[in-house]
Design a protein around this motif. Sequence first.
Motif, PDB file in Angstrom:
ATOM      1  N   ALA A  64       6.986   5.040   4.742  1.00  0.00           N
ATOM      2  CA  ALA A  64       5.897   4.840   3.787  1.00  0.00           C
ATOM      3  C   ALA A  64       6.359   4.133   2.527  1.00  0.00           C
ATOM      4  O   ALA A  64       5.623   3.334   1.948  1.00  0.00           O
ATOM      5  CB  ALA A  64       5.267   6.192   3.441  1.00  0.00           C
ATOM      6  N   ASP A  65       7.588   4.412   2.061  1.00  0.00           N
ATOM      7  CA  ASP A  65       8.068   3.782   0.833  1.00  0.00           C
ATOM      8  C   ASP A  65       8.081   2.267   0.951  1.00  0.00           C
ATOM      9  O   ASP A  65       7.687   1.552   0.028  1.00  0.00           O
ATOM     10  CB  ASP A  65       9.475   4.293   0.504  1.00  0.00           C
ATOM     11  N   VAL A  66       8.529   1.760   2.095  1.00  0.00           N
ATOM     12  CA  VAL A  66       8.571   0.318   2.285  1.00  0.00           C
ATOM     13  C   VAL A  66       7.166  -0.245   2.411  1.00  0.00           C
ATOM     14  O   VAL A  66       6.870  -1.322   1.896  1.00  0.00           O
ATOM     15  CB  VAL A  66       9.413  -0.039   3.532  1.00  0.00           C
ATOM     16  N   TYR A  67       6.271   0.466   3.076  1.00  0.00           N
ATOM     17  CA  TYR A  67       4.893  -0.005   3.188  1.00  0.00           C
ATOM     18  C   TYR A  67       4.265  -0.167   1.812  1.00  0.00           C
ATOM     19  O   TYR A  67       3.608  -1.169   1.531  1.00  0.00           O
ATOM     20  CB  TYR A  67       4.065   0.976   4.024  1.00  0.00           C
ATOM     21  N   HIS A  68       4.459   0.816   0.950  1.00  0.00           N
ATOM     22  CA  HIS A  68       3.898   0.736  -0.398  1.00  0.00           C
ATOM     23  C   HIS A  68       4.550  -0.410  -1.182  1.00  0.00           C
ATOM     24  O   HIS A  68       3.865  -1.153  -1.884  1.00  0.00           O
ATOM     25  CB  HIS A  68       4.116   2.065  -1.129  1.00  0.00           C
ATOM     26  N   SER A  69       5.863  -0.541  -1.062  1.00  0.00           N
ATOM     27  CA  SER A  69       6.561  -1.606  -1.777  1.00  0.00           C
ATOM     28  C   SER A  69       6.114  -2.978  -1.304  1.00  0.00           C
ATOM     29  O   SER A  69       5.892  -3.888  -2.099  1.00  0.00           O
ATOM     30  CB  SER A  69       8.074  -1.439  -1.588  1.00  0.00           C
ATOM     31  N   LEU A  70       5.952  -3.129   0.014  1.00  0.00           N
ATOM     32  CA  LEU A  70       5.516  -4.402   0.579  1.00  0.00           C
ATOM     33  C   LEU A  70       4.093  -4.722   0.154  1.00  0.00           C
ATOM     34  O   LEU A  70       3.789  -5.855  -0.244  1.00  0.00           O
ATOM     35  CB  LEU A  70       5.615  -4.330   2.110  1.00  0.00           C
ATOM     36  N   ALA A  71       3.205  -3.740   0.217  1.00  0.00           N
ATOM     37  CA  ALA A  71       1.816  -3.969  -0.174  1.00  0.00           C
ATOM     38  C   ALA A  71       1.710  -4.341  -1.648  1.00  0.00           C
ATOM     39  O   ALA A  71       0.940  -5.232  -2.027  1.00  0.00           O
ATOM     40  CB  ALA A  71       0.981  -2.717   0.117  1.00  0.00           C
ATOM     41  N   LEU A  72       2.485  -3.682  -2.505  1.00  0.00           N
ATOM     42  CA  LEU A  72       2.445  -3.978  -3.938  1.00  0.00           C
ATOM     43  C   LEU A  72       2.958  -5.393  -4.214  1.00  0.00           C
ATOM     44  O   LEU A  72       2.374  -6.129  -5.008  1.00  0.00           O
ATOM     45  CB  LEU A  72       3.280  -2.951  -4.705  1.00  0.00           C
ATOM     46  N   CYS A  73       4.047  -5.763  -3.569  1.00  0.00           N
ATOM     47  CA  CYS A  73       4.629  -7.089  -3.790  1.00  0.00           C
ATOM     48  C   CYS A  73       3.646  -8.189  -3.396  1.00  0.00           C
ATOM     49  O   CYS A  73       3.452  -9.168  -4.126  1.00  0.00           O
ATOM     50  CB  CYS A  73       5.933  -7.217  -3.014  1.00  0.00           C
ATOM     51  N   LEU A  74       3.018  -8.041  -2.237  1.00  0.00           N
ATOM     52  CA  LEU A  74       2.054  -9.040  -1.791  1.00  0.00           C
ATOM     53  C   LEU A  74       0.832  -9.076  -2.699  1.00  0.00           C
ATOM     54  O   LEU A  74       0.294 -10.152  -2.999  1.00  0.00           O
ATOM     55  CB  LEU A  74       1.630  -8.744  -0.348  1.00  0.00           C
TER      56      LEU A  74
END
Length: 609
Positions: A546-556
């Motif tokens: 989940a941490d990477v999903y949130h980080s990826l979504a925020l970056c995009l």
Amino acid sequence: MSDIIQVLPDSVANQIAAGEVIQRPASVIKELVENAVDADADTINVIVVDAGRTSIQVIDNGKGMSETDARLSFERHATSKIRKADDLFALHTMGFRGEALASIAAVAQVILKTRMATDEIGSQITISGGKVSSQTPVSCPVGSNFSVENLFYNVPARRKFLKSNATELNNILQAFERIVLVNPQIHFTLHSNGVEVFNLRAGNLRQRIIDVFGKRFNQDILPVEVETTICKITGFVGKPESSKKKGAHQFFFANGRYMKHPYFHKAVQGAFERLVPVGEQVPYFIYLEVEPENIDVNIHPTKTEIKFEDEQTIWQILRAAVKEAIGKFNDVPSIEFDTQGKPDIPVFNPGAPDVSAPKIDYSPEYNPFKANPRSSSHNKPVPADWMELYAGVQHTQQEQNLFDCPDPSDEDITTSASIIEDKSPVHYQYKGQYIMTAVKSGLMIIDQHRAHVRILYEEYLRQMEHKEGCAQKLLFPEVVQLSMSDAVTLENLLPEMTRLGFDLSNLGNGSFAVNGIPSELEGVNMDVLLHQVVASAEETSSVVGADVYHSLALCLAQHAAIPYGQVMGNEEMDNLVNTLFGCSNVNYTPDGKIIICILKQQEIDQLMG
């Protein structure tokens, strides 16, 4: 009372030492490759299987060891690097404690094949769990060949807490990069599961940096060089335009040893003050050479922290050297060859004849409020009684809602349902940054970029959860070059990127082809975006979850959101506001920045007196 203090057996002491020296497969590679460098090898090959869990092999063509030395090398505190305590302050080698091989052998199954140039036959020694099981003659080339298998097989707790293969491989690549960057004169190769990851030919430092991190670094770095009686500083720093918010490659080396030094980091960053945006950092590769007696490398088990005798002086020298490099770069005039579409500005020539300013023909008697007989038929004169045309006309309901603000209430911003009902349908955009609208309690101010970040962030998370992303194909695919460690991270993010609407192809050697992107990202710089996505993912503890999903979504979301300065129509603003109030959190962006504030009616009245 009986005695309770006992001397620990060597097997237990070795495992305790291994806990400090060998933390993960990357630690094994670091120790073995540094030993190969100390053995004067000019070719070093590293082979890993399953990110080092199953097998690690380091082959070098260095000096090799005799039969006796091969056996002694696995004893604790057995070393050829120092003889007495004073030698700690005259170190010219990477290793010196004599703990690495003993620690590795204590938690793995090790086979060593080694031969010196003066010997006709080599020696093979097999160790398991710190115990020598056999030592036999063997035919092998000059140098050493270490094979480490089943790491932590006898320490299940340590093996259990190893991260995923992708994370461990990324740690191996980072440790490998730190060694190859300081030894450009050595030919290195790295293979993972039979695939060649690095093949770095011997060369100069600049070429080694380019080979490791990509050709784009050739245009992004500036040479740094200064020599004083206290220290010698060489290396490269990035140009101001190469700064990044995340993922900037930053390396310090002291006498050929990688180190972390926040104090010196501030010296480099301070030299770029007011040259790069706040919060961004530039890449640098700084090599310091000082007298060994003026530093202490024996203050941390991993040897990544070094204490300097005169840190303040070196800090000032480093800052001045970086500033000088930036100054030389700014003194070189840039030649711009791409002039298409730019205005042709004539060069000033004092000897040219004077050209008078153009004359403007106008009528001083013209009055726009009087009838003009020369005007065309469709420009009819304004009647003198024009005000009577609007007699009795009332304000529209939208205007009434915008300027009619009731008494303030104690409603909080979190009561989004009531605010969305009471807000005015007419909005005002202030300086291309804020959306202002009247609500029951006063004046609501919304940051348009942050609001869109929150909206897109939740939309991207939903797409990843339901796998609904749809790629918009590019007419001409764009190729993005990453470092090998970044490429490993992105490779493991590809399933999530596909769910969001990306179509990426791995071309090998750190290159990725961008064949399709989500429609919201049209016009976004893909090179910058992918580097930042990787940097955000590497900040988390693993590349899945989940941490990477949130980080990826925020970056995009930050890249695709409406930029500051974009003019919006009332319908667009109304749609943005309505969508925002449908989000799970309307007050803050995912990274904690404020989206909405309300200027109470009472505060407005007080300001107006």
